[in-house]
Write an enzyme that holds these catalytic residues in place. Structure first.
Site, PDB file in Angstrom:
ATOM      1  N   TYR A  72       0.852  -1.189   0.000  1.00  0.00           N
ATOM      2  CA  TYR A  72       0.000   0.000   0.000  1.00  0.00           C
ATOM      3  C   TYR A  72       0.887   1.239   0.000  1.00  0.00           C
ATOM      4  CZ  TYR A  72      -3.433   3.430   1.680  1.00  0.00           C
ATOM      5  OH  TYR A  72      -4.251   4.525   1.823  1.00  0.00           O
ATOM      6  N   ASP A 100       9.282   2.858  -0.659  1.00  0.00           N
ATOM      7  CA  ASP A 100       8.275   3.434   0.235  1.00  0.00           C
ATOM      8  C   ASP A 100       8.627   2.989   1.651  1.00  0.00           C
ATOM      9  OD1 ASP A 100       6.100   4.061   1.799  1.00  0.00           O
ATOM     10  OD2 ASP A 100       4.603   3.299   0.395  1.00  0.00           O
ATOM     11  N   LYS A 120       5.045   9.379   8.894  1.00  0.00           N
ATOM     12  CA  LYS A 120       4.782  10.027  10.179  1.00  0.00           C
ATOM     13  C   LYS A 120       5.914   9.944  11.193  1.00  0.00           C
ATOM     14  CE  LYS A 120       1.241   7.276  10.124  1.00  0.00           C
ATOM     15  NZ  LYS A 120       1.163   6.918   8.707  1.00  0.00           N
TER      16      LYS A 120
END
Length: 428
Positions: A144, A239, A267
């Site tokens: 994802y 990623d 984050k």
């Protein structure tokens, strides 16, 4: 739970928020029951609206490597907020955090801060397309990369089938430029490259998969991707929204020794505040406006609160912290596997450092999305509910990672494993 404060809040939420939540997995649809509404958190613990405390293994989906609300972080944020929360203008904090990120991940010769991992990945792909003047990308089934249109696709009937949308609202034209390969299967990537020669701009991969549950890369897989991309003129994008600073202070690229062209971060570089970043080779990043023609902008990008939290968090990544997390992670993984074995429940535990996933499957090792899908999600749901009842908060989905933090202790893990032994016995 029907009369609990969480249940009442959820009923109200469903009248104003789609599905009662602001992110789908929070709704507990995958595990059953009513989602817990969290009132506060500290260290390794959450407290819900009814005052019940839980040992947390979600950790805001990974970024809270130091635990919830460390006092010195709160103090630093309060100090920063007194000077302003957003300026829409440059600050020294952006420069300092950028330098710190590059120090930890030298492949990020230039870095651009954004406000989410989704922004980071979609922007990195735009840069790759501009650099190569190609349009197609390769992603991996089960990985994802945010909810941009180009990532919400699945494989067709064959590996060379163009992607098809998995969400209404994603056009077939957008999905058609995304090709889907099989994680840990280098040959599937090679076949796509052969089928679409000189058409593929980028290959984007979670170097340690975390969104199908934790699935480490097979030996040679990442190196093979690097060699394939170099040989074909394809931009390799890691990623590392999940693995960045989780796999180690240098991320999965430092751990593996395989260096991508571009990297996406999330984050964790903002201590859990809304932030993301993309960066990499200077020649590629020079394409980003205002230095180059690739446009990307954001009012809250580099805001002083997120930058302050990022500097606080990244400055506290020590070898001692990673040793502690690795030891706790190994103890938790081995203990969960042992609890399942004793209860006669089929479980395969994948773990790396402070991340792990117990897959409820009897079909052997989980190496890719298809093997992950053989998991018994109903049994995981029963396990989840049994753990919640015992004061443990695991991810509300079989296909998510568990995360440890520096705030977790041996006693927390021991208590978790006791609950797991009871829960496994209950659901067998």
């Amino acid at each position: 739970m029907r009369n609990s404060k969480s249940a009442k809040l959820f009923a109200r939420a469903q009248q104003i928020l789609p599905g009662g939540v602001d992110s789908p997995v929070r709704a507990f649809k995958a595990v059953g029951g009513t989602p817990l509404f969290i009132q506060k958190a500290s260290g390794a613990y959450l407290t819900d609206a009814d005052g019940r405390r839980y040992i947390d293994y979600v950790m805001s989906w990974g970024p809270l490597i130091h635990g919830h609300a460390p006092r010195s972080l709160i103090k630093a944020l309060a100090h920063a907020a007194r000077h302003g929360t957003s300026f829409g203008a440059p600050t020294a904090l952006e420069v300092q955090l950028g330098e710190r990120v590059r120090e930890l991940m030298p492949s990020l010769e230039r870095v651009r801060f954004v406000s989410s991992g989704t922004e980071a990945t979609m922007s990195a792909i735009r840069v790759a397309r501009a650099a190569t003047r190609r349009e197609k990308i390769i992603k991996f089934e089960g990985c994802y990369h945010g909810h941009a249109d180009q990532f919400l696709v699945q494989a067709g009937s064959g590996l060379t089938t163009l992607g098809t949308p998995t969400s209404p609202g994603v056009t077939r034209a957008a999905a058609a430029d995304t090709l889907v390969a099989t994680y840990n299967d280098l040959a599937s990537c090679e076949r796509l490259c052969e089928a679409f020669p000189d058409q593929i701009a980028a290959l984007v991969v979670e170097p340690i998969a975390g969104n199908m549950g934790v699935v480490p890369p097979a030996p040679g897989f990442l190196l093979g991707l690097r060699q394939l991309c170099t040989g074909r003129g394809i931009v390799l994008v890691f990623d590392e929204v999940i693995s960045g600073f989780r796999a180690g202070s240098g991320g999965a690229q430092g751990w593996s020794g395989v260096i991508p062209d571009l990297t996406c971060l999330g984050k964790i570089i903002g201590g859990g505040l809304p932030v993301g970043a993309y960066g990499g080779r200077a020649d590629l990043m020079r394409l980003v406006s205002p230095e180059g023609p690739v446009y990307q902008a954001g009012t809250l990008s580099g805001n002083p609160l997120a930058m302050t939290a990022g500097l606080w968090s990244l400055s506290r990544l020590t070898n001692g912290l990673y040793r502690q997390l690795a030891e706790l992670g190994a103890t938790l993984a081995e203990g969960l596997a042992d609890a399942a074995r004793r209860a006669g429940v089929a479980v395969q535990v994948n773990a790396i450092g402070s991340m792990l996933t117990p897959f409820f499957t009897s079909s052997g090792p989980v190496r890719n999305y298809q093997s992950a899908l053989r998991s018994d999600t109903a049994r995981y749901g029963a396990f989840f509910r049994a753990m919640i009842a015992r004061g443990i908060y695991p991810p509300p989905s079989q296909f998510e990672a568990w995360f440890l933090s520096g705030a977790h202790t041996n006693r927390d893990v021991e208590r978790t494993l006791k609950a797991a032994r009871d829960a496994m016995t209950e659901i067998r």
